[in-house]
Design an enzyme around this catalytic site. Structure first.
Site: not given
Ligand SMILES: *Cc1c(COP(=O)(O)O)cnc(C)c1O
Ligand code: SF4
Length: 413
Positions: A115, A128, A131, A133, A329
């Site tokens: 991927r 947001c 976020c 990023r 993550d």
């Protein structure tokens, strides 16, 4: 006079459903809305301070979902700056997932073998506050140049193991449809690209972006999977449901990736309601993310235990396919790591001992084993299940056991 008025109203209404109007009329500072908020001027000044580092952008549509009287409103909490973004900034990192360390070409993260993830713009309909990023927000919205995107696509073309491409950002649906079509067409020309995913929050923050024209484009370059981000039941509206419906009717599969956010959805009942409402509008809950260790996001982070508690309240208690996977993550680019309550309690060679959502502890005979052959052990408790002396330990007050007893009493009469 009357005629003029009605045409004005009509105008306002057509504007409201025009996504470009929504983008042009975004709230770009809390000062613009200070009067309508139930927040004192000191707090507003603090928010202005935050905006110097992490700017504000809210669509009129998303803002209209908020209860302005409630400073703890889940819509406002995701949209309005908070002084803790600065105060607690040193807890987090700019790039906690080390995405930039796994970038063979600028803007393209190749972490998992099959991927690839492309960042095609830094722009979003709404910024947001939580976020991951935030580091790419910068001072203005900026799409990545065609040359740079072409380089990412060229990398995918020469990397045959990549069969799943995630078009991300920012929000790819902030791009003009023609530009997006160009990217999708080039990806589709690569024979080993089997699926294309698009990460977009527009069904939540700008549902009018899901135009017929956009849907036709997605249909043309399918199969396409859209991953969106509903975090709270209040975000599921007629407009967002209609946007999802348009996508689905053009062959797009829609999945949801929520972020677990303190003070917004860190509650088993809220997440259960959200998941039920999502499947009601045919969105499949896919992931529930532990909030990342990002600069300026610390005040949203919960303990990992909160996610585990939420998962405990879902499995067995509601529709199986409405249950997301809770993932962390991991730091250092370790990727998504699933975490859930323990259902495997103990094991021997002959037997595994499991527990279910009701708290029943049950023995599961392994292949080729005879339970009667192990009966000469003496221990009690879970060990007695391992020894084949008991099949299970059952709490007395489960709803199911009460139903059974009632049924049996009824049948006996
Ligand atoms: C999340 C992610 C993916 C996709 O992961 P799935 O588990 O397949 O949804 C791919 N690349 C990167 C860098 C990611 O962060
Ligand atoms: S839509 Fe996604 S990328 Fe954009 S600000 Fe929100 S969380 Fe970040």
């Amino acid at each position: 006079m009357e005629e003029q008025e009605s045409s004005q109203i009509k105008n306002a209404k057509t504007n409201w459903s025009d996504w470009k109007w929504q983008m042009r009329n975004r709230i770009s500072s809390v000062s613009e809305i200070a009067q309508s908020l139930n927040i004192d001027s000191k707090k507003i000044a603090e928010m202005n301070l935050v905006e110097d580092r992490f700017r504000t952008a809210i669509t009129p549509y998303y803002f209209s979902l908020a209860n302005l009287q409630d400073p703890n409103d889940p819509i406002l909490k995701q949209a309005l700056p908070d002084i803790r973004e600065l105060e607690m900034a040193d807890f987090g990192e700019a790039d906690p997932l080390s995405e930039e360390d796994d970038m063979p070409v600028d803007g393209m993260t190749h972490r998992y073998d099959d991927r690839g993830l492309l960042v095609v713009t830094n722009a979003c309909a709404m910024l947001c506050r939580h976020c991951t990023r935030k580091r790419i927000w910068n001072s203005t919205d900026a799409a990545v140049s065609s040359e740079s995107v072409d380089k990412m696509i060229a990398y995918i073309a020469r990397t045959p193991q990549i069969r799943d491409v995630i078009v991300s950002g920012g929000d790819p649906f902030t791009l003009p449809t023609t530009r997006l079509a160009d990217i999708l067409r080039k990806l589709r020309e690569i024979p080993h690209v089997e699926i294309i995913r698009i990460g977009t929050r527009t069904p939540v923050t700008l549902p009018m972006r899901i135009t017929k024209d956009l849907c036709t484009t997605l249909d043309k370059y399918g199969p396409i999977w859209v991953n969106t981000q509903f975090n709270h039941p209040n975000e599921i509206t007629e407009e967002s449901a209609a946007a999802v419906d348009r996508l689905i009717r053009h062959g797009v599969c829609v999945n949801n990736q929520s972020v677990l956010l303190k003070g917004i959805n860190d509650d088993p009942e809220i997440v259960k309601t959200l998941c039920r409402k999502l499947v009601r509008i045919k969105v499949r809950p896919y992931y529930l993310f532990q909030c990342d260790q990002v600069e300026g996001v610390e005040h949203f982070r919960t303990r990992i235990s909160k996610g585990v508690e939420i998962m405990e309240s879902l499995r067995g208690h509601t529709t199986g396919f409405s249950i997301p996977t809770f993932v962390i993550d991991g730091p250092e680019g370790t990727g998504k790591i699933p975490v859930m309550p323990n259902y495997l309690i103990s094991q021997s060679e002959q037997m595994s001992v499991l527990r279910n959502y009701e708290g029943i502890i049950v023995g599961y005979r392994e292949a080729g084993e005879r339970i009667t052959s192990m009966n000469n052990r003496t221990s009690g408790g879970v060990a007695s299940i391992l020894a084949g002396k008991r099949s299970c330990l059952v709490p007395t007050e489960t709803k199911r056991m009460i139903r059974r007893a009632q049924h049996e009493a009824g049948a006996g009469m």
